[in-house]
Motif scaffolding. Sequence first.
Motif, mmCIF file in Angstrom:
data_model
loop_
_atom_site.group_PDB
_atom_site.id
_atom_site.type_symbol
_atom_site.label_atom_id
_atom_site.label_comp_id
_atom_site.label_asym_id
_atom_site.label_seq_id
_atom_site.Cartn_x
_atom_site.Cartn_y
_atom_site.Cartn_z
ATOM 1 N N ASN A 38 0.908 -1.241 0.339
ATOM 2 C CA ASN A 38 -0.140 -0.038 0.119
ATOM 3 C C ASN A 38 0.941 1.234 0.016
ATOM 4 O O ASN A 38 0.444 1.802 -0.626
ATOM 5 N N LEU A 39 2.284 1.269 0.540
ATOM 6 C CA LEU A 39 2.983 1.917 0.550
ATOM 7 C C LEU A 39 3.215 2.807 -0.740
ATOM 8 O O LEU A 39 3.821 4.195 -1.431
ATOM 9 N N LYS A 40 3.443 1.922 -1.521
ATOM 10 C CA LYS A 40 3.755 2.321 -3.277
ATOM 11 C C LYS A 40 2.947 2.514 -3.493
ATOM 12 O O LYS A 40 3.533 4.051 -4.109
ATOM 13 N N ASN A 41 1.593 2.322 -3.490
ATOM 14 C CA ASN A 41 0.192 3.518 -3.830
ATOM 15 C C ASN A 41 0.249 4.714 -3.504
ATOM 16 O O ASN A 41 -0.289 5.624 -4.364
ATOM 17 N N THR A 42 0.574 4.613 -1.745
ATOM 18 C CA THR A 42 0.382 5.817 -0.709
ATOM 19 C C THR A 42 1.781 7.125 -1.275
ATOM 20 O O THR A 42 1.323 8.240 -0.989
ATOM 21 N N ASP A 43 2.533 6.338 -1.550
ATOM 22 C CA ASP A 43 3.861 7.561 -1.080
ATOM 23 C C ASP A 43 4.837 6.563 -1.728
ATOM 24 O O ASP A 43 5.639 6.193 -1.276
ATOM 25 N N ARG A 44 4.764 6.935 -3.283
ATOM 26 C CA ARG A 44 5.861 6.306 -4.198
ATOM 27 C C ARG A 44 6.934 6.457 -3.661
ATOM 28 O O ARG A 44 8.298 5.848 -3.853
ATOM 29 N N TRP A 47 8.251 4.596 -0.499
ATOM 30 C CA TRP A 47 8.677 3.044 -0.712
ATOM 31 C C TRP A 47 9.952 3.064 -1.633
ATOM 32 O O TRP A 47 10.873 1.520 -1.624
ATOM 33 N N THR A 48 10.248 3.805 -2.791
ATOM 34 C CA THR A 48 11.804 4.099 -4.043
ATOM 35 C C THR A 48 12.749 3.895 -2.916
ATOM 36 O O THR A 48 13.034 3.352 -3.011
ATOM 37 N N GLY A 49 12.722 5.066 -2.204
ATOM 38 C CA GLY A 49 13.824 5.608 -1.307
ATOM 39 C C GLY A 49 13.991 4.181 -0.102
ATOM 40 O O GLY A 49 15.564 3.638 -0.219
ATOM 41 N N LEU A 50 12.540 3.089 0.207
ATOM 42 C CA LEU A 50 12.849 1.977 1.322
ATOM 43 C C LEU A 50 13.799 0.788 -0.030
ATOM 44 O O LEU A 50 15.037 0.255 0.672
ATOM 45 N N MET A 51 13.388 0.861 -1.080
ATOM 46 C CA MET A 51 13.823 -0.384 -2.072
ATOM 47 C C MET A 51 14.965 0.363 -2.004
ATOM 48 O O MET A 51 16.192 -0.528 -2.520
#
Length: 69
Positions: A38-44, A47-51
């Motif tokens: 859901n983080l990918k959809n709400t705060d990309r 999410w990108t930083g974590l990945m």
Amino acid sequence: MFMNKILRKYIVETDKQVKGNVELLMNEMLKKNPIDENLKNTDRLKWTGLMNNYKSLVEEIILKEFIYI
């Protein structure tokens, strides 16, 4: 290795091992520290930083394992 014409084979084998280990380590990292989809959809951006952090950690491990032996 170059003179014996086995350098290319060695490089290809090492590349296969590295790619397999990267995939394995990323999967293990995501199992131990899951990132909510859901983080990918709400705060990309988050999410990108974590990945990217996970990917950097995995690359560091791989470099130590294969390059800096």
